[in-house]
Design a protein around this motif. Structure first.
Motif, PDB file in Angstrom:
ATOM      1  N   PRO A 218     107.801   0.286  48.527  1.00 25.94           N
ATOM      2  CA  PRO A 218     108.815  -0.758  48.395  1.00 25.94           C
ATOM      3  C   PRO A 218     108.212  -2.125  48.107  1.00 25.94           C
ATOM      4  O   PRO A 218     107.290  -2.565  48.788  1.00 25.94           O
ATOM      5  CB  PRO A 218     109.509  -0.730  49.765  1.00 25.94           C
ATOM      6  CG  PRO A 218     109.340   0.682  50.228  1.00 25.94           C
ATOM      7  CD  PRO A 218     107.976   1.088  49.761  1.00 25.94           C
ATOM      8  N   GLY A 219     108.734  -2.765  47.088  1.00 22.82           N
ATOM      9  CA  GLY A 219     108.284  -4.104  46.727  1.00 22.82           C
ATOM     10  C   GLY A 219     107.324  -4.162  45.568  1.00 22.82           C
ATOM     11  O   GLY A 219     107.248  -5.186  44.872  1.00 22.82           O
ATOM     12  N   HIS A 221     107.141  -2.175  42.663  1.00 26.45           N
ATOM     13  CA  HIS A 221     107.805  -2.083  41.352  1.00 26.45           C
ATOM     14  C   HIS A 221     108.429  -3.425  40.984  1.00 26.45           C
ATOM     15  O   HIS A 221     108.257  -3.931  39.868  1.00 26.45           O
ATOM     16  CB  HIS A 221     108.867  -0.986  41.390  1.00 26.45           C
ATOM     17  CG  HIS A 221     109.536  -0.729  40.070  1.00 26.45           C
ATOM     18  ND1 HIS A 221     110.513  -1.561  39.555  1.00 26.45           N
ATOM     19  CD2 HIS A 221     109.356   0.251  39.148  1.00 26.45           C
ATOM     20  CE1 HIS A 221     110.919  -1.096  38.388  1.00 26.45           C
ATOM     21  NE2 HIS A 221     110.229   0.000  38.111  1.00 26.45           N
ATOM     22  N   ASP A 222     109.142  -4.028  41.926  1.00 23.53           N
ATOM     23  CA  ASP A 222     109.791  -5.315  41.651  1.00 23.53           C
ATOM     24  C   ASP A 222     108.768  -6.413  41.395  1.00 23.53           C
ATOM     25  O   ASP A 222     108.985  -7.297  40.561  1.00 23.53           O
ATOM     26  CB  ASP A 222     110.692  -5.714  42.820  1.00 23.53           C
ATOM     27  CG  ASP A 222     111.942  -4.849  42.912  1.00 23.53           C
ATOM     28  OD1 ASP A 222     112.248  -4.139  41.932  1.00 23.53           O
ATOM     29  OD2 ASP A 222     112.601  -4.861  43.974  1.00 23.53           O
ATOM     30  N   ALA A 223     107.633  -6.365  42.109  1.00 24.45           N
ATOM     31  CA  ALA A 223     106.597  -7.372  41.923  1.00 24.45           C
ATOM     32  C   ALA A 223     105.966  -7.271  40.537  1.00 24.45           C
ATOM     33  O   ALA A 223     105.654  -8.285  39.910  1.00 24.45           O
ATOM     34  CB  ALA A 223     105.522  -7.243  43.006  1.00 24.45           C
ATOM     35  N   ARG A 225     107.511  -5.973  37.877  1.00 19.77           N
ATOM     36  CA  ARG A 225     108.561  -6.353  36.919  1.00 19.77           C
ATOM     37  C   ARG A 225     108.744  -7.866  36.838  1.00 19.77           C
ATOM     38  O   ARG A 225     109.088  -8.401  35.784  1.00 19.77           O
ATOM     39  CB  ARG A 225     109.869  -5.674  37.300  1.00 19.77           C
ATOM     40  CG  ARG A 225     110.993  -5.863  36.280  1.00 19.77           C
ATOM     41  CD  ARG A 225     112.093  -4.837  36.473  1.00 19.77           C
ATOM     42  NE  ARG A 225     112.589  -4.826  37.835  1.00 19.77           N
ATOM     43  CZ  ARG A 225     113.539  -5.654  38.283  1.00 19.77           C
ATOM     44  NH1 ARG A 225     114.052  -6.570  37.485  1.00 19.77           N
ATOM     45  NH2 ARG A 225     113.969  -5.561  39.521  1.00 19.77           N
ATOM     46  N   SER A 226     108.506  -8.560  37.950  1.00 16.67           N
ATOM     47  CA  SER A 226     108.704 -10.012  37.967  1.00 16.67           C
ATOM     48  C   SER A 226     107.402 -10.795  37.768  1.00 16.67           C
ATOM     49  O   SER A 226     107.381 -12.009  37.950  1.00 16.67           O
ATOM     50  CB  SER A 226     109.355 -10.433  39.290  1.00 16.67           C
ATOM     51  OG  SER A 226     108.530 -10.097  40.393  1.00 16.67           O
ATOM     52  N   ARG A 270     110.402  -3.904  30.248  1.00 12.37           N
ATOM     53  CA  ARG A 270     110.696  -4.928  31.237  1.00 12.37           C
ATOM     54  C   ARG A 270     111.993  -5.656  30.878  1.00 12.37           C
ATOM     55  O   ARG A 270     112.731  -6.077  31.774  1.00 12.37           O
ATOM     56  CB  ARG A 270     109.526  -5.917  31.342  1.00 12.37           C
ATOM     57  CG  ARG A 270     109.613  -6.803  32.574  1.00 12.37           C
ATOM     58  CD  ARG A 270     108.265  -7.090  33.190  1.00 12.37           C
ATOM     59  NE  ARG A 270     107.411  -7.891  32.360  1.00 12.37           N
ATOM     60  CZ  ARG A 270     106.808  -9.022  32.770  1.00 12.37           C
ATOM     61  NH1 ARG A 270     107.030  -9.484  33.987  1.00 12.37           N
ATOM     62  NH2 ARG A 270     105.994  -9.661  31.995  1.00 12.37           N
ATOM     63  N   GLY A 273     114.850  -3.799  32.600  1.00 15.84           N
ATOM     64  CA  GLY A 273     114.739  -3.449  34.010  1.00 15.84           C
ATOM     65  C   GLY A 273     113.572  -2.553  34.331  1.00 15.84           C
ATOM     66  O   GLY A 273     113.376  -2.175  35.492  1.00 15.84           O
ATOM     67  N   LEU A 275     109.215  -1.792  33.325  1.00 14.57           N
ATOM     68  CA  LEU A 275     107.959  -2.467  33.663  1.00 14.57           C
ATOM     69  C   LEU A 275     107.190  -3.039  32.490  1.00 14.57           C
ATOM     70  O   LEU A 275     106.501  -4.041  32.637  1.00 14.57           O
ATOM     71  CB  LEU A 275     107.039  -1.490  34.411  1.00 14.57           C
ATOM     72  CG  LEU A 275     107.535  -0.957  35.744  1.00 14.57           C
ATOM     73  CD1 LEU A 275     106.542   0.064  36.278  1.00 14.57           C
ATOM     74  CD2 LEU A 275     107.729  -2.088  36.747  1.00 14.57           C
TER      75      LEU A 275
END
Length: 325
Positions: A218-219, A221-223, A225-226, A270, A273, A275
């Motif tokens: 958790p966290g 994938h989002d990191a 992507r951003s 990306r 949504g 990468l």
């Protein structure tokens, strides 16, 4: 100073990291300080065996960067012996089909001792990294134990290493699991490294069992992507075939075709949504470039074979140039 973070695991990951170190070091001169270089390593391959904790992907990358890896076998220490392993087999301990070299076992014993004393996997890797000048900082994806399990089509469940090493991926998998991964957190420094990165690289590692577990924490994938810089992936597929191992079996189990295009789509653009901003593909797969572009990912055709130090460094340099670094 360019901050680079690599997601990696396995032999492909270790070779790419070697090449990246060489490419970055080749850019250093009196006017340019050395670039930062962090590796977020898969720990889904980890396991307990004969009372010791093994971290195959961590060790592969540490040994490769230290220059002590067995390049012929692709794993373990160069010049290792197997006297202790033979004795374990006489006692019918461990797995007879999973060889522990004597030097390698020394690493496992040291790691286990530190863990038993209360150190975290992150702290253990820091201690391991102090022995050799690795030229990179290694970070486990998480300090929690989330070993990869293979659920077979007949319902049996086994550790990934048994399926991969003993059965050579011949037993048909229904899915791969990392029990408890939804409740863990990234290891200290992982999210911070990704947030500070000018460039995130996804190594040509197995997308399912090497990169997949990292992104499942958790966290992370989002990191990715951003991330403020570009995210560049390197295809582990050349000419419609896996470069090493049985990644094609893993891909089939999750419904992904063994092709550069399909793996790119698996990671996703990306802008949609996913990468990836850019995807390095082999010259043998150039015909799929237009289709990859239609997915929303910029394809870059370049030689992908990492046959030696020079070709590995050339591939890493291509990844850096793709991102404008």
């Amino acid at each position: 100073m360019t901050r680079v973070v690599v997601l990696a695991g396995g032999v492909g990951g270790s070779r790419f990291c070697l090449g990246l170190r060489a490419a970055l070091e080749g850019r250093v001169d009196a006017a340019a300080p050395a670039s930062g270089f962090d590796i977020v390593v898969n720990t889904g391959d980890d396991l307990w065996l004969s009372g010791v904790r093994l971290q195959p992907d961590v060790d592969s990358i540490v040994y490769a960067l230290a220059g002590v890896n067995d390049t012929e076998r692709g794993w373990g220490r160069a010049g290792d012996s197997e006297r202790v392993n033979s004795e374990l087999q006489e006692w019918r301990a461990g797995w007879p089909w999973f060889t522990l070299g004597d030097l390698d076992l020394g690493t496992h014993l040291a790691r286990t001792g530190w863990l038993r004393e209360g150190s975290t996997p992150t702290q253990v890797i820091e201690r391991m990294s102090a022995r050799w000048p690795l030229g990179a900082r290694l970070l486990p994806m998480t300090d929690a134990e989330v070993d990869t399990r293979v659920v077979l089509e007949d319902g049996r469940v086994m550790h990934f290493q048994e399926w991969w090493t003993r059965h050579r991926a011949a037993l048909r998998p229904a899915r791969f699991e990392n029990p408890g991964i939804d409740a863990v957190v990234p290891a200290p420094g992982v999210l911070e490294a990704l947030a500070a990165a000018d460039l995130v690289l996804i190594a040509p590692s197995n997308p399912v069992v090497s990169i997949g577990p990292i992104l499942a924490v958790p966290g992370i994938h989002d990191a990715v992507r951003s991330a403020r810089g570009r995210v560049v992936g390197v295809s582990p597929i050349i000419g419609g075939r896996v470069v090493r191992g049985m990644a094609d079996v893993c891909l089939s189990a999750i419904g992904v075709e063994t092709s550069a295009l399909a793996v790119a789509a698996h990671y996703g653009a990306r802008s949609g949504g996913g990468l990836l901003d850019d995807w390095l593909i082999a010259e043998e797969d150039a015909a799929s470039a237009a289709d990859i572009a239609r997915v929303g990912i910029r394809p870059v055709v370049t030689p992908l074979w990492m046959r030696d130090a020079a070709t590995s460094a050339a591939l890493a340099e291509a990844a850096l140039q793709t991102a404008g670094h």
